[in-house]
Design a protein around this motif. Sequence first.
Motif, mmCIF file in Angstrom:
data_model
loop_
_atom_site.group_PDB
_atom_site.id
_atom_site.type_symbol
_atom_site.label_atom_id
_atom_site.label_comp_id
_atom_site.label_asym_id
_atom_site.label_seq_id
_atom_site.Cartn_x
_atom_site.Cartn_y
_atom_site.Cartn_z
ATOM 1 N N UNK A 180 0.966 -1.317 -0.180
ATOM 2 C CA UNK A 180 -0.112 0.123 0.004
ATOM 3 C C UNK A 180 0.982 1.044 0.117
ATOM 4 N N UNK A 181 1.874 1.397 0.657
ATOM 5 C CA UNK A 181 2.869 2.271 0.333
ATOM 6 C C UNK A 181 3.292 2.678 -1.074
ATOM 7 N N UNK A 182 3.660 1.731 -1.806
ATOM 8 C CA UNK A 182 4.027 1.891 -3.017
ATOM 9 C C UNK A 182 2.898 2.228 -3.989
ATOM 10 N N UNK A 183 1.853 2.008 -3.693
ATOM 11 C CA UNK A 183 0.219 2.403 -4.483
ATOM 12 C C UNK A 183 0.332 4.014 -4.153
ATOM 13 N N UNK A 184 0.635 4.424 -2.822
ATOM 14 C CA UNK A 184 0.725 5.689 -2.320
ATOM 15 C C UNK A 184 1.614 6.537 -3.146
ATOM 16 N N UNK A 185 2.750 5.843 -3.154
ATOM 17 C CA UNK A 185 4.036 6.621 -3.790
ATOM 18 C C UNK A 185 3.598 6.910 -5.334
ATOM 19 N N UNK A 190 2.934 11.442 -9.039
ATOM 20 C CA UNK A 190 2.105 11.634 -10.361
ATOM 21 C C UNK A 190 1.263 13.030 -10.278
ATOM 22 N N UNK A 191 1.272 13.608 -9.150
ATOM 23 C CA UNK A 191 0.408 14.907 -8.890
ATOM 24 C C UNK A 191 1.129 15.962 -9.286
ATOM 25 N N UNK A 192 0.383 17.005 -9.686
ATOM 26 C CA UNK A 192 0.958 18.347 -10.408
ATOM 27 C C UNK A 192 1.640 19.008 -9.306
ATOM 28 N N UNK A 194 4.440 17.805 -7.881
ATOM 29 C CA UNK A 194 5.232 16.798 -7.134
ATOM 30 C C UNK A 194 6.623 17.051 -7.414
ATOM 31 N N UNK A 195 7.185 17.404 -8.502
ATOM 32 C CA UNK A 195 8.544 17.595 -8.831
ATOM 33 C C UNK A 195 9.327 18.319 -7.842
ATOM 34 N N UNK A 196 8.696 19.288 -7.248
ATOM 35 C CA UNK A 196 9.367 20.006 -6.123
ATOM 36 C C UNK A 196 9.483 19.385 -4.808
ATOM 37 N N UNK A 197 8.800 18.717 -4.694
ATOM 38 C CA UNK A 197 8.740 17.583 -3.439
ATOM 39 C C UNK A 197 9.878 16.507 -3.465
ATOM 40 N N UNK A 198 10.027 16.102 -5.018
ATOM 41 C CA UNK A 198 10.988 15.182 -5.101
ATOM 42 C C UNK A 198 12.367 15.889 -5.075
ATOM 43 N N UNK A 199 12.593 16.895 -5.758
ATOM 44 C CA UNK A 199 13.691 17.551 -5.527
ATOM 45 C C UNK A 199 14.236 18.066 -4.170
ATOM 46 N N UNK A 200 13.111 18.249 -3.274
ATOM 47 C CA UNK A 200 13.612 18.779 -1.822
ATOM 48 C C UNK A 200 14.269 17.383 -1.200
ATOM 49 N N UNK A 201 13.452 16.220 -1.457
ATOM 50 C CA UNK A 201 13.897 15.117 -0.826
ATOM 51 C C UNK A 201 15.092 14.353 -1.514
ATOM 52 N N UNK A 202 15.300 14.520 -2.671
ATOM 53 C CA UNK A 202 16.228 13.597 -3.574
ATOM 54 C C UNK A 202 17.572 14.493 -3.695
ATOM 55 N N UNK A 203 17.550 15.744 -3.758
ATOM 56 C CA UNK A 203 18.505 16.565 -4.409
ATOM 57 C C UNK A 203 19.194 17.250 -2.903
ATOM 58 N N UNK A 291 -4.862 13.889 2.430
ATOM 59 C CA UNK A 291 -4.769 14.597 0.972
ATOM 60 C C UNK A 291 -4.619 13.927 -0.117
ATOM 61 N N UNK A 292 -3.390 12.832 0.165
ATOM 62 C CA UNK A 292 -3.014 12.398 -1.017
ATOM 63 C C UNK A 292 -4.400 11.259 -1.457
#
Length: 447
Positions: A180-185, A190-192, A194-203, A291-292
Amino acid sequence: MKEKNQWSSKFGFIMASAGAAVGLGAIWKFPYITGMSGGGAFFILFIIFTLLIGLPLLISEYIIGRGAGAEAISAYKKLAPKTLWVWIGRFGVLGCFLLLSFYSVVGGWVVIYTGLSVSGNLLHASADYADIFDKVTGSAGITILGLLLFSLINVIVIALGVRNGIEKANKYMMPLLFLFFIILVIRSVTLSGAMEGLKFFLAPDFSKITRESLLYALGQSFFALAVGFSCLVTYSSYLKKDVSLPFSAGWVVSMNIFVSLLSGLAIFPVVFAYGYQPTEGPGLLFMVLPAAFSQIPLGGVFLSLFLLLFLFATLTSSFSLYEIIVAAFTANRFRSRKIVAWITGLIVFAAAIPAALSSSLLRDFKIFRKSVFDATDYLVSNLMLPIGCLLIAVFIIHKMDKALVREEFFLGGTAKASLFSLWRFLMTWIVPLTIVIVFLSMLGILK
């Protein structure tokens, strides 16, 4: 009541250990601590500390527990009789008690949220989830009710024993949690926006790392693996000799890092997509998850299932904390496990009330400018856990019988001598020195 060889299989032990570790540390605490400590840079520090510090310590607790064949306090008595080393076990029991005094509060939040979700009163497209969280935590009655229910579940299970309950359930519930975690990920990334969040976490941006961030990353690596308070000394004392301790520890650490990664990938894209701040604090997960799921078809069903699984993961961690306390006071077998479990639950419930009221009746009461909840969390996670880990490192290298340590390390597997040498080097030098350096840096002694 004798509880030797409690775990019926290697897989059962690994899942039980993972259940003890993969709970609030990875799913609840990791996202909000990462959000408050710089994002990607903190995540890298967390992985480094987990592999170089947490993993060797996890193996060490396994070795002490199975080597002694006894719960935490008795284990140190047996391995180092007539010395002060027994206080490592007593320190662990005290630490678990204090940890439960705020952990149970969050467990109560999970109980309340699970109830709201299952009843259909949580998920609404236009809901203000930050406001809902404030209402839940700001209500003395609701938080005390959640705390009471969470404490009751723990006491009932611990009083009955855990072999036929926790071990069997872990085999099914932990894989479902991953699913279920993978489903949530998938939905989150894929949310509009989302890229800023990925950048914050992975960059990583290492300019955001402070001395306190180092201490938080070190403390999180201990908190997430449940090491430092000898919980897994007690768990491994029930373990058979045909299980490889390094192999088991490696699986537990891998699952923990993977869940932490999933937590970040699930949470931070939603944080930025819905305009939340990554520094929201302890309530971050409870605002972002609904929210997700509100954007997913059949989101109410998925959210209810996820919260039920999250509740289970939370409980499996708290079971290990209760177990070290109950096992310590029933070691001589003169005390009834059921009576000790109920007394322990009552005391923990009473001790957790101030933390439960930190956002309501005691919101203006501060300890060193922190609420009771935050002060207890800081004391346990950032001070007591590192101290406990340091004591365990010194004990296993300088006090425990070296032949027994070596024997336990190699039993049940085909570990190479070079792996043992690396583990011993890390425990002799890297683990204690890192803990001391981070502490001295935190205190401002090292610039």
